[in-house]
Every structure is written in structure tokens, then in C-alpha cells.
Design a protein around this motif. Structure first.
Motif, PDB file in Angstrom:
ATOM      1  N   ILE A  18      33.300  49.353   7.990  1.00  0.00           N
ATOM      2  CA  ILE A  18      32.693  49.082   9.301  1.00  0.00           C
ATOM      3  C   ILE A  18      31.931  47.753   9.243  1.00  0.00           C
ATOM      4  O   ILE A  18      32.067  46.888  10.116  1.00  0.00           O
ATOM      5  CB  ILE A  18      31.739  50.224   9.721  1.00  0.00           C
ATOM      6  N   GLY A  19      31.140  47.583   8.159  1.00  0.00           N
ATOM      7  CA  GLY A  19      30.366  46.349   8.008  1.00  0.00           C
ATOM      8  C   GLY A  19      31.265  45.122   7.954  1.00  0.00           C
ATOM      9  O   GLY A  19      30.975  44.091   8.572  1.00  0.00           O
ATOM     10  N   GLY A  20      32.372  45.233   7.236  1.00  0.00           N
ATOM     11  CA  GLY A  20      33.300  44.109   7.099  1.00  0.00           C
ATOM     12  C   GLY A  20      33.886  43.678   8.438  1.00  0.00           C
ATOM     13  O   GLY A  20      33.988  42.485   8.742  1.00  0.00           O
ATOM     14  N   LEU A  21      34.253  44.661   9.261  1.00  0.00           N
ATOM     15  CA  LEU A  21      34.843  44.333  10.569  1.00  0.00           C
ATOM     16  C   LEU A  21      33.804  43.681  11.494  1.00  0.00           C
ATOM     17  O   LEU A  21      34.116  42.738  12.221  1.00  0.00           O
ATOM     18  CB  LEU A  21      35.426  45.593  11.220  1.00  0.00           C
ATOM     19  N   ILE A  22      32.556  44.183  11.440  1.00  0.00           N
ATOM     20  CA  ILE A  22      31.508  43.590  12.288  1.00  0.00           C
ATOM     21  C   ILE A  22      31.251  42.137  11.855  1.00  0.00           C
ATOM     22  O   ILE A  22      31.077  41.243  12.683  1.00  0.00           O
ATOM     23  CB  ILE A  22      30.200  44.429  12.213  1.00  0.00           C
ATOM     24  N   MET A  23      31.263  41.903  10.520  1.00  0.00           N
ATOM     25  CA  MET A  23      31.031  40.531  10.034  1.00  0.00           C
ATOM     26  C   MET A  23      32.159  39.589  10.432  1.00  0.00           C
ATOM     27  O   MET A  23      31.926  38.440  10.810  1.00  0.00           O
ATOM     28  CB  MET A  23      30.871  40.536   8.511  1.00  0.00           C
ATOM     29  N   ALA A  24      33.400  40.089  10.373  1.00  0.00           N
ATOM     30  CA  ALA A  24      34.533  39.249  10.794  1.00  0.00           C
ATOM     31  C   ALA A  24      34.353  38.858  12.259  1.00  0.00           C
ATOM     32  O   ALA A  24      34.542  37.696  12.646  1.00  0.00           O
ATOM     33  CB  ALA A  24      35.848  40.008  10.591  1.00  0.00           C
ATOM     34  N   LEU A  58      25.490  46.855   6.312  1.00  0.00           N
ATOM     35  CA  LEU A  58      26.323  48.002   5.924  1.00  0.00           C
ATOM     36  C   LEU A  58      27.138  47.690   4.669  1.00  0.00           C
ATOM     37  O   LEU A  58      27.433  48.570   3.868  1.00  0.00           O
ATOM     38  CB  LEU A  58      27.283  48.356   7.071  1.00  0.00           C
ATOM     39  N   PHE A  59      27.497  46.428   4.502  1.00  0.00           N
ATOM     40  CA  PHE A  59      28.417  46.053   3.420  1.00  0.00           C
ATOM     41  C   PHE A  59      27.702  45.886   2.084  1.00  0.00           C
ATOM     42  O   PHE A  59      28.081  46.442   1.056  1.00  0.00           O
ATOM     43  CB  PHE A  59      29.097  44.733   3.810  1.00  0.00           C
ATOM     44  N   LYS A  60      26.611  45.102   2.111  1.00  0.00           N
ATOM     45  CA  LYS A  60      26.050  44.561   0.872  1.00  0.00           C
ATOM     46  C   LYS A  60      25.522  45.594  -0.132  1.00  0.00           C
ATOM     47  O   LYS A  60      25.876  45.543  -1.302  1.00  0.00           O
ATOM     48  CB  LYS A  60      24.948  43.565   1.229  1.00  0.00           C
ATOM     49  N   PRO A  61      24.658  46.552   0.285  1.00  0.00           N
ATOM     50  CA  PRO A  61      24.096  47.436  -0.753  1.00  0.00           C
ATOM     51  C   PRO A  61      25.140  48.396  -1.305  1.00  0.00           C
ATOM     52  O   PRO A  61      25.061  48.838  -2.450  1.00  0.00           O
ATOM     53  CB  PRO A  61      23.002  48.205   0.000  1.00  0.00           C
ATOM     54  N   ASN A  62      26.145  48.705  -0.470  1.00  0.00           N
ATOM     55  CA  ASN A  62      27.071  49.772  -0.851  1.00  0.00           C
ATOM     56  C   ASN A  62      28.130  49.316  -1.838  1.00  0.00           C
ATOM     57  O   ASN A  62      28.551  50.072  -2.699  1.00  0.00           O
ATOM     58  CB  ASN A  62      27.690  50.366   0.414  1.00  0.00           C
ATOM     59  N   ILE A  63      28.514  48.059  -1.744  1.00  0.00           N
ATOM     60  CA  ILE A  63      29.510  47.591  -2.711  1.00  0.00           C
ATOM     61  C   ILE A  63      28.862  47.497  -4.093  1.00  0.00           C
ATOM     62  O   ILE A  63      29.477  47.838  -5.110  1.00  0.00           O
ATOM     63  CB  ILE A  63      30.173  46.267  -2.247  1.00  0.00           C
ATOM     64  N   SER A  64      27.577  47.110  -4.150  1.00  0.00           N
ATOM     65  CA  SER A  64      26.887  47.020  -5.444  1.00  0.00           C
ATOM     66  C   SER A  64      26.673  48.396  -6.072  1.00  0.00           C
ATOM     67  O   SER A  64      26.853  48.567  -7.280  1.00  0.00           O
ATOM     68  CB  SER A  64      25.532  46.324  -5.280  1.00  0.00           C
ATOM     69  N   THR A  65      26.290  49.396  -5.255  1.00  0.00           N
ATOM     70  CA  THR A  65      26.075  50.727  -5.837  1.00  0.00           C
ATOM     71  C   THR A  65      27.396  51.337  -6.292  1.00  0.00           C
ATOM     72  O   THR A  65      27.431  52.097  -7.254  1.00  0.00           O
ATOM     73  CB  THR A  65      25.369  51.696  -4.853  1.00  0.00           C
ATOM     74  N   MET A  66      28.500  50.986  -5.620  1.00  0.00           N
ATOM     75  CA  MET A  66      29.804  51.518  -6.062  1.00  0.00           C
ATOM     76  C   MET A  66      30.208  50.959  -7.429  1.00  0.00           C
ATOM     77  O   MET A  66      30.820  51.646  -8.233  1.00  0.00           O
ATOM     78  CB  MET A  66      30.890  51.245  -5.019  1.00  0.00           C
ATOM     79  N   VAL A  67      29.817  49.700  -7.689  1.00  0.00           N
ATOM     80  CA  VAL A  67      30.083  49.152  -9.030  1.00  0.00           C
ATOM     81  C   VAL A  67      29.352  50.004 -10.067  1.00  0.00           C
ATOM     82  O   VAL A  67      29.925  50.420 -11.082  1.00  0.00           O
ATOM     83  CB  VAL A  67      29.633  47.673  -9.142  1.00  0.00           C
ATOM     84  N   GLY A  68      28.067  50.283  -9.807  1.00  0.00           N
ATOM     85  CA  GLY A  68      27.300  51.133 -10.722  1.00  0.00           C
ATOM     86  C   GLY A  68      27.919  52.520 -10.851  1.00  0.00           C
ATOM     87  O   GLY A  68      27.934  53.118 -11.932  1.00  0.00           O
ATOM     88  N   GLY A  69      28.481  53.047  -9.743  1.00  0.00           N
ATOM     89  CA  GLY A  69      29.065  54.387  -9.726  1.00  0.00           C
ATOM     90  C   GLY A  69      30.326  54.547 -10.567  1.00  0.00           C
ATOM     91  O   GLY A  69      30.770  55.665 -10.844  1.00  0.00           O
ATOM     92  N   LEU A  70      30.926  53.422 -10.965  1.00  0.00           N
ATOM     93  CA  LEU A  70      32.130  53.505 -11.819  1.00  0.00           C
ATOM     94  C   LEU A  70      31.775  53.891 -13.256  1.00  0.00           C
ATOM     95  O   LEU A  70      32.646  54.236 -14.044  1.00  0.00           O
ATOM     96  CB  LEU A  70      32.849  52.145 -11.852  1.00  0.00           C
ATOM     97  N   TYR A  71      30.484  53.786 -13.606  1.00  0.00           N
ATOM     98  CA  TYR A  71      30.065  53.994 -15.002  1.00  0.00           C
ATOM     99  C   TYR A  71      29.113  55.174 -15.110  1.00  0.00           C
ATOM    100  O   TYR A  71      28.229  55.343 -14.281  1.00  0.00           O
ATOM    101  CB  TYR A  71      29.372  52.723 -15.541  1.00  0.00           C
TER     102      TYR A  71
END
Length: 464
Positions: A96-102, A136-149
Motif C-alpha cells: 500500500i505504501g509503495g503505491l501511494i509513494m508512486a 507504511l513502507f519504511k519501518p516494515n521492510i526493515s523489521t522483515m529483514v530482522g524477521g528472517l533471522y
């Protein structure tokens, strides 16, 4: 789901990391391409003359708007993080965040003359959409990186350094591509390219996430925690250990403000310095001012693997996060010493050599690598699980305040002069770094073992 990973990912690894890391890396690469393309052009577009397609603002006005905009970009992740933790889930938030930014970039790309809209209205609507989508985009992509480990996985700091490289490949090509498009076809063309980059990020996420991320980030994390523990985890009071760890995030957050308030002069005051006071001729070719914005990401791509390698080679002697932060602030100060050199040369010779700017961006980048990926990794290490995206949002709020302050500091240049602005930041950076070195040991104690493998501070300082 009979997959090998806890999140239902396909369990495949690439260069010792989950394949999902490289998917998140690619999504972030195009999102950052979009953001930095716009950031490289914004101040130059605002201050360009109306006859050349700009808005004809004064430098002070442009730098203040730049500070407010980049500040808001880092405030909205608090709300985006909370929305994702409790209702949307990280994956849906990113789309959703990505589409709003575009949409925001495409609004900036509308030529006001032929569309009948007022140029300033388009500017504010476009920037507003960018601010909301980014939250919507920024904090969630970073926490998903952490969530891989898994908790305690030693690869996490390295993963954030790799992820950080993705950010900077995007930033590197953005300044050159958008700068060249704006130079050749006008400002709107530069913003249009930024919007296309954003759509690529969304497309990558839509197509590849189900396969490489499984169900990571699909369910809101607070809801999942509550379901797994069969009681409302969100109501459980924080333990003493969790409170101490949050204190570390808050203290380092204050030093983060110091760092970024100086560093962000790169897109504002230093961009204008490159434009107005720097001799940009190179073998008969005039280097466009927007290209200097690509120096920082270029240095990150060169230095990231070297620094990641250095940390892993040091093993038990690797500095703790607070010590790395202190180095970051000291390097920032050294970078501004280069800018003092530029002002001194410009005062005697009429213009400054490009090498001063190259030197400043080099030391700023070294500082950034000691502080920024380390900070992201530390937040995912120290945050209570149920507050992951919220704490990441809070971390970005510190950076928000710093960006706002950066705009304010930059706009002082009219009254105070470049020398006192650059000199003041140089002194503040070095003193802040030295102060943090003094307290680093105490902060490591408050981490309660999250960084227990690091050598005590006094031995680090002796060995350094």
C-alpha cells in the motif's frame, strides 16, 4: 506447509543468507532509487528560476521545506509501524505504501503549465503522498529483514549491511539517472523516472514475495504473539531487562539525532555549495551538481563489504554498537573539517576544489556505515518482539527530528556563513563521539547479553 523455515519460506540460501534477504534488498533498492532521485532534485528544483521551470524560491525557504519534508518522512513510520504491528501486517503495508509513494512521484511529474494546476499545489500534494506512503513502507521492510533471522543469529548485523548496500545501489543510480533526465528534459522528467522506480519496487514484491518470504510479515505481529501465547501479550508489562534495552535504544537515538543533523547537510547545504562555490570542471566537462549526491552511495558500495569483513574478522574484539556509533560521530566531524578546507580555499581562490567535497562525503560515509546499519540491527535485537515495528518507527522518529534540525541549521547559512555552520557541526560531532565512548560500557550492560560477546570497552580502547 512443509518448508524448512519457520515462516514458510522456501528455505533457500544465497551467499550464506536466506534468499528472502535479496528480495527485500531489491524491493528497497527501487524504493530508495525513487526517494533519492526526488531528494537529489528537490532543493535544486525549488531554487531554480521560474523561467527554467523551477519555483524561484530562496535558498533559505528551500532548505526549510527540505528539512520539514525529510523530517516528516521519518515521523510517519511510527504510525505505519503501529498499523502494521496491529492491523495490516508488514507485507500489506509495504504494498500500500509503495503505491501511494508512486502516486506522489507522478503528481510531482505533472507539468503545471499544461495541466492547469498550480505548481506549488502539485508540489505539496506530491510531497504529502510521499510522506504518507513512506510511513507504511519504511519501518516494515526493515523489521522483515530482522524477521528472517532467529534471535541470537550472528548473521543479522551482516544482513543489515547487505540490505544497506541495496539502499545505496538505488541511491547511486538515482542521482545520475534523475539528474541527467532533469538536465536534458526538465524537472518533471526527473520526477517521472522516480515514479517508475517506485512501481518496480511494488512489482518485485508482488511477484516474488509469496515464494521467497512465505508467510513472513503477512499476519500482524501483535495478533500473532497474542494467538501463540493464548493471552493478550500486548498487555504484559515490560520486564526490567526489556526496559533497560529500550533505554539503550533511546540513548543511542539521541546521538543519532546529532549524527543525521550534520549528515543531512549533504542533500541541502552541501548540494548548494557544490552548485554555487565549487569548481566542477573536469577535463573540459562540467560535472552536474546533482551527481555529487551519488558519491555517498558509491562509497557505501565500496566500503560496506570491507567494513562487514572487518567486523567478522575481529570476532570477539568487534566493537560494541555504542563504540561503533562513537566512531560514526567522529568521522562525521572529520568530514566537516574537509568542508572548512573548501570554504578557506573558496575565500582565497574564488571557488573550491571538488576534492574537498569528495573527502567530506568519504568520511561522512564511513561514519554512516559505523552508525546506520548498526542502529537498524540493534533495534531489531533489543526491541520486545511485540513492539518490533513500533520501536523501528520510534528509531526513525529520532532521524526525523534530525532531518528537521538539518534544514534549520542549513538555513542559518545566510546569517552565520558557511564557515561557522560547517565548523560548528565538526566540533559537535567529535565531542559527541568522545562523550559516547565514555558511556559505552554502561550501555552494553543495559543490553543484558544482547552483545555479550563483545570485549569490554577498556580493552577495546587499549587494543585500538
Amino acid at each position: 506447509m512443509s518448508h524448512s523455515s519457520s515462516h514458510g519460506t522456501d528455505g533457500r540460501e544465497l551467499f550464506g543468507h536466506p534468499a528472502g534477504l535479496y528480495l527485500l534488498f531489491s524491493t528497497e533498492l527501487w524504493e530508495r532509487f525513487s526517494y533519492y532521485a526526488m531528494r537529489a532534485l528537490l532543493v535544486l528544483y525549488l531554487t531554480d528560476t521560474v523561467t527554467s521551470g523551477g519555483l524561484g524560491w530562496s535558498q533559505g525557504e528551500a532548505l526549510q521545506l527540505y528539512g520539514i519534508f525529510t523530517g516528516l518522512v521519518f515521523v510517519t513510520p511510527i504510525f505505519g509501524g503501529a498499523l502494521a504491528d496491529n492491523w495490516l501486517g508488514a507485507r500489506r503495508s509495504i504494498l500500500i505504501g509503495g503505491l501511494i509513494m508512486a502516486a506522489g512521484q507522478f503528481v510531482l511529474a505533472i507539468p503545471s503549465a499544461s495541466s492547469g494546476f498550480d505548481a506549488e499545489t502539485l508540489l505539496y500534494v506530491g510531497l504529502g503522498l510521499l510522506v504518507i506512503g513512506n510511513g507504511l513502507f519504511k519501518p516494515n521492510i526493515s523489521t522483515m529483514v530482522g524477521g528472517l533471522y532467529a534471535q541470537g543469529d550472528h548473521r543479522r548485523d551482516g544482513a543489515f549491511t547487505i540490505f544497506y548496500m541495496g539502499i545505496n545501489i538505488g541511491a547511486l543510480i538515482s542521482g545520475i539517472v534523475a539528474g541527467s533526465m532533469a538536465e536534458g528534459y526538465g524537472w518533471n522528467a526527473g520526477f517521472l523516472v522516480a515514479g517508475i522506480g517506485m512501481l518496480l519496487a511494488v512489482a518485485i514484491q508482488l511477484i516474488f514475495a509469496p515464494r521467497h518470504l512465505g508467510d513472513l510479515g503477512v499476519e500482524p505481529i501483535a495478533r500473532r504473539e497474542a494467538r501463540l501465547s493464548k493471552n493478550t501479550t500486548s498487555k504484559t508489562p515490560l520486564t526490567r531487562e526489556e526496559r533497560d534495552r529500550i533505554k539503550v535504544i533511546m540513548v543511542l537515538g539521541l546521538f543519532t539525532i546529532l549524527f543525521w543533523a550534520g549528515f543531512e547537510q549533504g542533500g541541502g547545504l552541501m548540494a548548494l555549495y557544490a552548485q554555487d562555490y565549487t569548481d566542477r570542471m573536469l577535463m573540459g566537462f562540467e560535472v552536474p551538481a546533482a551527481w555529487f549526491q551519488s558519491l555517498n552511495p558509491l562509497f557505501i558500495i565500496i566500503l560496506s563489504p570491507l567494513l562487514a569483513g572487518l567486523w567478522s574478522r575481529m570476532k570477539d574484539r568487534e566493537p560494541s554498537s555504542p563504540v561503533k556509533f562513537a566512531f560514526g560521530l567522529i568521522f562525521l566531524g572529520v568530514g566537516f573539517v574537509c568542508m572548512i578546507g573548501a570554504v578557506l580555499e573558496q575565500q582565497t581562490a574564488g571557488s573550491a576544489s571538488m576534492m574537498w567535497l569528495v573527502g567530506a562525503f568519504f568520511f561522512h560515509t564511513l561514519g554512516e556505515l559505523c552508525l546506520s546499519p548498526v542502529g537498524l540491527s540493534m533495534v531489531t535485537k533489543l526491541s520486545p518482539v511485540r513492539m518490533g515495528a513500533l520501536m523501528m518507527g520510534a528509531w526513525f522518529a529520532f532521524i526525523a527530528l534530525a532531518n528537521y534540525l538539518a534544514g534549520m541549521i542549513g538555513s542559518l547559512v545566510g546569517e552565520a556563513g558557511a564557515m561557522s555552520v560547517f565548523g560548528g557541526i565538526a566540533i559537535t560531532g567529535v565531542l559527541g563521539g568522545l562523550l559516547l565512548l565514555v558511556f559505552a560500557g554502561k550501555l552494553v550492560d543495559w543490553m543484558h547479553g544482547a552483545e555479550s560477546r563483545h570485549a569490554p570497552l577498556n580493552t577495546q580502547l587499549n587494543e585500538d
